[in-house]
Write a protein that holds these residues in place. Structure first.
Motif, PDB file in Angstrom:
ATOM      1  N   ASP A  27       0.834  -1.200   0.000  1.00  0.00           N
ATOM      2  CA  ASP A  27       0.000   0.000   0.000  1.00  0.00           C
ATOM      3  C   ASP A  27       0.869   1.252   0.000  1.00  0.00           C
ATOM      4  OD1 ASP A  27      -2.403  -1.342  -0.017  1.00  0.00           O
ATOM      5  OD2 ASP A  27      -2.524  -1.474   2.163  1.00  0.00           O
ATOM      6  N   LEU A  28       0.381   2.291  -0.665  1.00  0.00           N
ATOM      7  CA  LEU A  28       1.140   3.531  -0.797  1.00  0.00           C
ATOM      8  C   LEU A  28       0.495   4.697  -0.050  1.00  0.00           C
ATOM      9  CD1 LEU A  28       1.909   3.410  -4.638  1.00  0.00           C
ATOM     10  CD2 LEU A  28       3.423   2.750  -2.771  1.00  0.00           C
ATOM     11  N   TYR A  29      -0.630   4.461   0.610  1.00  0.00           N
ATOM     12  CA  TYR A  29      -1.439   5.585   1.074  1.00  0.00           C
ATOM     13  C   TYR A  29      -1.442   5.712   2.595  1.00  0.00           C
ATOM     14  CZ  TYR A  29      -2.836   5.516  -3.758  1.00  0.00           C
ATOM     15  OH  TYR A  29      -2.807   5.540  -5.121  1.00  0.00           O
ATOM     16  N   TRP A  30      -1.748   6.917   3.028  1.00  0.00           N
ATOM     17  CA  TRP A  30      -1.817   7.276   4.443  1.00  0.00           C
ATOM     18  C   TRP A  30      -2.647   6.263   5.222  1.00  0.00           C
ATOM     19  CZ3 TRP A  30      -5.995   8.438   7.587  1.00  0.00           C
ATOM     20  CH2 TRP A  30      -5.700   9.033   8.813  1.00  0.00           C
ATOM     21  N   SER A  31      -2.123   5.843   6.364  1.00  0.00           N
ATOM     22  CA  SER A  31      -2.783   4.973   7.340  1.00  0.00           C
ATOM     23  C   SER A  31      -2.727   3.500   6.972  1.00  0.00           C
ATOM     24  CB  SER A  31      -4.242   5.392   7.587  1.00  0.00           C
ATOM     25  OG  SER A  31      -5.118   4.882   6.598  1.00  0.00           O
ATOM     26  N   HIS A  32      -2.082   3.154   5.858  1.00  0.00           N
ATOM     27  CA  HIS A  32      -1.962   1.748   5.469  1.00  0.00           C
ATOM     28  C   HIS A  32      -0.495   1.310   5.399  1.00  0.00           C
ATOM     29  CE1 HIS A  32      -6.163   0.685   4.548  1.00  0.00           C
ATOM     30  NE2 HIS A  32      -6.289   1.969   4.289  1.00  0.00           N
ATOM     31  N   GLU A  33       0.336   1.923   6.210  1.00  0.00           N
ATOM     32  CA  GLU A  33       1.755   1.595   6.195  1.00  0.00           C
ATOM     33  C   GLU A  33       1.981   0.154   6.682  1.00  0.00           C
ATOM     34  OE1 GLU A  33       1.189   5.999   6.950  1.00  0.00           O
ATOM     35  OE2 GLU A  33       0.360   4.153   7.803  1.00  0.00           O
ATOM     36  N   GLY A  34       3.080  -0.437   6.223  1.00  0.00           N
ATOM     37  CA  GLY A  34       3.505  -1.729   6.748  1.00  0.00           C
ATOM     38  C   GLY A  34       2.691  -2.925   6.299  1.00  0.00           C
ATOM     39  N   ASN A  35       1.935  -2.803   5.218  1.00  0.00           N
ATOM     40  CA  ASN A  35       1.125  -3.929   4.740  1.00  0.00           C
ATOM     41  C   ASN A  35       2.007  -4.840   3.877  1.00  0.00           C
ATOM     42  OD1 ASN A  35      -0.910  -5.674   4.077  1.00  0.00           O
ATOM     43  ND2 ASN A  35      -2.125  -4.199   2.926  1.00  0.00           N
ATOM     44  N   PHE A  36       2.773  -5.680   4.542  1.00  0.00           N
ATOM     45  CA  PHE A  36       3.755  -6.534   3.867  1.00  0.00           C
ATOM     46  C   PHE A  36       3.064  -7.697   3.175  1.00  0.00           C
ATOM     47  CE2 PHE A  36       6.751 -10.080   3.690  1.00  0.00           C
ATOM     48  CZ  PHE A  36       7.875  -9.469   3.140  1.00  0.00           C
ATOM     49  N   ASP A  37       3.517  -7.997   1.959  1.00  0.00           N
ATOM     50  CA  ASP A  37       2.986  -9.141   1.232  1.00  0.00           C
ATOM     51  C   ASP A  37       4.011  -9.570   0.193  1.00  0.00           C
ATOM     52  OD1 ASP A  37       1.269 -11.146   0.542  1.00  0.00           O
ATOM     53  OD2 ASP A  37      -0.305  -9.850  -0.277  1.00  0.00           O
ATOM     54  N   TRP A  38       3.895 -10.811  -0.239  1.00  0.00           N
ATOM     55  CA  TRP A  38       4.743 -11.352  -1.286  1.00  0.00           C
ATOM     56  C   TRP A  38       4.049 -11.234  -2.626  1.00  0.00           C
ATOM     57  CZ3 TRP A  38       9.611 -12.357  -0.154  1.00  0.00           C
ATOM     58  CH2 TRP A  38       9.957 -12.711   1.152  1.00  0.00           C
ATOM     59  N   GLN A  39       4.821 -10.971  -3.653  1.00  0.00           N
ATOM     60  CA  GLN A  39       4.305 -10.982  -5.021  1.00  0.00           C
ATOM     61  C   GLN A  39       5.270 -11.760  -5.896  1.00  0.00           C
ATOM     62  OE1 GLN A  39       2.742  -7.361  -6.722  1.00  0.00           O
ATOM     63  NE2 GLN A  39       3.546  -7.853  -8.735  1.00  0.00           N
ATOM     64  N   ASP A  40       4.731 -12.742  -6.625  1.00  0.00           N
ATOM     65  CA  ASP A  40       5.564 -13.467  -7.571  1.00  0.00           C
ATOM     66  C   ASP A  40       6.023 -12.540  -8.692  1.00  0.00           C
ATOM     67  OD1 ASP A  40       5.278 -15.812  -6.176  1.00  0.00           O
ATOM     68  OD2 ASP A  40       3.646 -16.583  -7.418  1.00  0.00           O
ATOM     69  N   ILE A  97       0.321  -2.779  11.043  1.00  0.00           N
ATOM     70  CA  ILE A  97       1.343  -1.751  10.835  1.00  0.00           C
ATOM     71  C   ILE A  97       2.598  -2.084  11.632  1.00  0.00           C
ATOM     72  CG2 ILE A  97       1.893   0.677  11.272  1.00  0.00           C
ATOM     73  CD1 ILE A  97      -1.121   1.246  10.639  1.00  0.00           C
ATOM     74  N   LEU A  98       2.427  -2.430  12.912  1.00  0.00           N
ATOM     75  CA  LEU A  98       3.564  -2.829  13.739  1.00  0.00           C
ATOM     76  C   LEU A  98       4.246  -4.065  13.168  1.00  0.00           C
ATOM     77  CD1 LEU A  98       5.263  -2.840  16.395  1.00  0.00           C
ATOM     78  CD2 LEU A  98       3.415  -4.223  17.391  1.00  0.00           C
ATOM     79  N   MET A 115       4.880  -3.377  22.394  1.00  0.00           N
ATOM     80  CA  MET A 115       5.765  -4.119  21.499  1.00  0.00           C
ATOM     81  C   MET A 115       6.555  -3.177  20.590  1.00  0.00           C
ATOM     82  SD  MET A 115       5.465  -7.330  22.293  1.00  0.00           S
ATOM     83  CE  MET A 115       5.947  -8.403  20.943  1.00  0.00           C
ATOM     84  N   GLY A 116       6.175  -1.889  20.563  1.00  0.00           N
ATOM     85  CA  GLY A 116       6.936  -0.871  19.851  1.00  0.00           C
ATOM     86  C   GLY A 116       7.480   0.137  20.847  1.00  0.00           C
ATOM     87  N   HIS A 117       7.608   1.394  20.412  1.00  0.00           N
ATOM     88  CA  HIS A 117       7.973   2.490  21.311  1.00  0.00           C
ATOM     89  C   HIS A 117       6.674   3.159  21.736  1.00  0.00           C
ATOM     90  CE1 HIS A 117      10.224   6.584  21.898  1.00  0.00           C
ATOM     91  NE2 HIS A 117       9.703   6.123  23.010  1.00  0.00           N
ATOM     92  N   PRO A 118       6.239   2.987  22.998  1.00  0.00           N
ATOM     93  CA  PRO A 118       4.876   3.371  23.380  1.00  0.00           C
ATOM     94  C   PRO A 118       4.681   4.866  23.596  1.00  0.00           C
ATOM     95  CG  PRO A 118       5.996   2.343  25.234  1.00  0.00           C
ATOM     96  CD  PRO A 118       6.916   2.220  24.052  1.00  0.00           C
TER      97      PRO A 118
END
Length: 713
Positions: free
Chosen positions: A167-180, A534-535, A570-573
């Protein structure tokens, strides 16, 4: 020859260079005027020269519209050590087409990782050169030919995949996925907002046939692009083969940077590593490299628990957003919860009115608002009397339309297509850069700040343009240079100052800007379940102690309180809006919040900065995050660990079994589970092989598992 240390092997007769980082070996050669990527090895065994690749340039450079990845002559090679003791080699090349000199430095950083930096110098005495575009690092990471037809099985199997934030847009950071990566079809990803986010110039390549991972990220805080091509060759005569080519680059309209006679510019630094291990170890190697050689700490190195006043003190609530009384109330709540730093957020400056609603239109006037007639000194003195440190939010690169700065200096703004671009100051102009830096220093010294929070709530997209030497130079390159330069100097001037990086949430999470700060606000989104995703994703690109996660009013409307707090510790609170006043605070909320803040400070934080991270659920599907999520952090000596297991939405089962990955198999651990509070002992072998079954029968709940080796302090 087996090589397992960090070293450089330079054959100056053959102009062949090998860089060794433990079991990873990167080889390149200067052949026919081109610097070629000759091969990558991930098992410590160097390749013979006859096995070198012969046609893959290691970089691309276009100057004044002319490609000059070729035409280079050897001009020298030196090896030394950097400030952290990493071996590094600098290859100097002189171009025969343009008056250019390149200093290409490759660092061998341990953990299978390398850094690649490039200095471009204009040797002309009278001609300015225009950098049209550049690719600081590219090449072929794998080439597979052995029994390819059988190993591919059929044409539906892709030999290579890329993991990235999709994802490239605000509030959707960190959406990790694999793409062949399909055969003979290019795949690319990029940013377009004038910032590196809300994605990240970071990717992981995976070899689906022979195994292995290649992890890469670029330090660049503006638009970027990564591209991949699986080159499949089969002409019926030669053995089938498929090569995986990659490149990573900054992207900006041309000329990206004008280089004056005698001037040198730095290309974005690329960090890359390869390993024939599992995904968790590949990510851990990245974290170890970043912690050792790249990321900044301040003071004692511990991340302070932050209380941000932007909770109940928002426009629309009864009490004004900015007032001395209100901010002191926030300090009372922060201290009662066990927080360690009070952050004064947007709206403390300029002519904002009593409710602070105009905070975005008055940036640039960094003087106390009318609601603070005694300035911030009484607030900060009061906070410090409560044992709190203090921080201040500043959007230093902008000036709102109602600010005096905007009125006095309309020429200081970004200009594009013949008109002014609102809010964004043009740091490509030396006088603007100087003003911004002086204001940052003034505020840090005036208030003796413990933390400076930089925000950037604007998207300049393809940037603006300035007239230089008869040409329209794009602003992005110089703007990034300016920001880096400013915070390099600020960090050195104030070595104990914490620096918080934020850009409309996760607009700039690349390693270039993160390396100059001590913590990063990776997203503005804190609502369940997406905050967990996101985390989960961002803790691949960055170590978790640099990832700021928060909870409070509005963000905490979904999911139970324990689950919200499990995510942030689990992050920096950071906390905000836990109660309107201390007198009106909900005792149950205060008690639960205090409990987890104490768990963070007394347990998690003691090993957070060296923890090995295990992603049990690296890909979390769904619009906001579906199914289960599990993260595990283990101390270096494996005597302590913490894991969080979250039931998100649309989970098909009521139970999840977490099989711990990082524990000692021959040790016994004391296990504590929150929020239930149960404690018991189990062996590391049982925890790893049989695991713990976590039963949660409703969505947006979780359990936090704390483990301590029996007999350890």
């Amino acid at each position: 020859m087996n090589v397992t240390s960090n070293a450089i092997i330079a054959d100056l007769e053959k102009l062949r260079f090998q860089y060794v980082s433990e079991l990873s070996v990167y080889t390149e050669s200067l052949v026919d005027g081109r610097l070629l990527v000759s091969g990558f090895q991930d098992n410590g065994i160097t390749i013979y020269e006859l096995s070198d690749l012969k046609d893959k340039p290691a970089f691309d450079l276009v100057v004044d519209g002319e490609s000059i990845y070729y035409g280079w002559e050897f001009a020298g090679f030196v090896s030394d050590e950097d400030a952290t003791g990493n071996a590094r080699g600098t290859l100097t090349l002189r171009n025969t087409i343009k008056p250019l000199l390149l200093n290409i430095t490759t660092g061998c950083c341990g953990f299978g990782f390398f850094t690649r930096s490039m200095e471009i110098a204009n040797l002309s005495e009278d001609a300015t050169l225009g950098l049209t575009s550049m690719v600081p690092f590219k090449g072929c990471i794998w080439n597979v030919s052995d029994n390819l037809a059988d190993n591919l099985r059929d044409h539906t199997v892709s030999p290579y995949s890329v993991g990235r934030f999709k994802d490239l847009y605000w509030s959707h950071e960190g959406n990790f996925d694999w793409q062949d990566i399909p055969l003979n079809t290019g795949v690319f990803f990029q940013s377009t907002f004038g910032m590196s986010g809300h994605s990240n110039p970071f990717f992981i390549l995976r070899n689906n046939i022979n195994g292995g991972y290649f992890v890469c990220q670029m330090g660049w805080s503006s638009n970027w692009k990564t591209a991949f091509f699986a080159d499949y060759f089969n002409d019926g005569r030669l053995p089938m083969k498929v090569n995986l080519n990659f490149e990573i680059m900054p992207v900006t309209p041309a000329p990206a940077r004008l280089i004056a006679p005698g001037e040198s510019v730095q290309a974005p630094v690329v960090h890359f590593g390869m390993s024939h291990v599992d995904l968790d170890t590949a990510v851990q190697n990245l974290h170890s490299h970043l912690r050792k050689s790249v990321l900044r700490t301040a003071g004692d190195g511990l991340q302070p628990v932050i209380y941000n006043q932007a909770g109940y003190m928002q426009p629309g609530y009864k009490q004004p957003q900015m007032s001395e009384v209100g901010l002191k109330r926030e300090a009372d709540i922060a201290a009662a919860l066990g927080a360690e730093l009070l952050m004064v957020d947007a709206g403390w400056y300029g002519n904002n009115g009593q409710d602070g609603a105009d905070w975005g239109n008055t940036t640039g006037d960094w003087h106390p608002a009318e609601g603070l007639p005694n300035d911030l000194f009484p607030v900060f003195d009061y906070a410090r009397s409560k044992g709190l440190k203090v921080g201040l939010w500043v959007e230093a690169e902008t000036a709102g339309s109602k600010s005096k700065l905007a009125e006095d200096h309309p020429d200081w703004f970004l200009h594009k297509y013949g008109s002014k671009f609102e809010r964004v100051l043009d740091l490509a102009k030396p006088e603007v850069k100087a003003f911004v830096e002086s204001e940052i220093i003034r505020l840090v010294e005036k208030y003796d700040l413990d933390m400076f929070r930089l925000d950037y709530n604007s998207s300049s997209n393809d940037g603006g343009f300035n007239r230089r030497d008869g040409r329209n130079e794009n602003t992005h390159w110089r703007h990034v240079e300016a920001v880096y330069d400013i915070f390099e100097r600020v960090g050195k001037r104030f070595p104990n100052l914490q620096l918080e990086n934020c850009a409309s949430g996760g607009g700039r999470t690349d390693i270039g800007i993160v390396s100059r700060f001590t913590t990063t606000w990776v997203s503005d989104w804190f609502k369940m379940p997406r905050t967990v995703r996101i985390l989960n994703g961002m803790s691949m690109a960055l170590p978790p102690e640099y990832i700021n996660r928060s909870t409070g009013i509005e963000s905490a409307y979904a999911g139970n309180l324990d689950t919200q707090l499990h995510a942030i510790v689990m992050g920096h609170p950071t906390l905000f809006g836990i109660a309107p006043t201390l007198e009106n605070a909900n005792p149950a909320i205060m008690k639960t919040t205090r409990k987890y803040i104490e768990i963070y400070k007394s347990f998690i934080r003691t090993f957070h900065r060296t923890a090995k991270v295990y992603h049990h659920t690296p890909v979390i599907p769904g619009a906001d995050g579906s199914g289960w999520a599990a993260l595990e952090y283990v101390s270096e000596e494996r005597s302590k660990a913490v894991a969080a297991v979250f039931r998100l939405v649309n989970a098909e089962e009521n139970a999840y079994t977490i099989k711990f990955k990082g524990l000692k198999k021959n040790a016994s651990y004391r296990v504590r589970i929150e929020p239930e509070g149960s404690e018991f002992s189990l062996g590391g072998y049982s925890l790893s092989r049989e695991g713990l079954e976590i039963q949660l029968d409703t969505a947006l709940t979780s359990q936090l598992i704390l483990l301590t080796e029996e007999g350890s302090p």
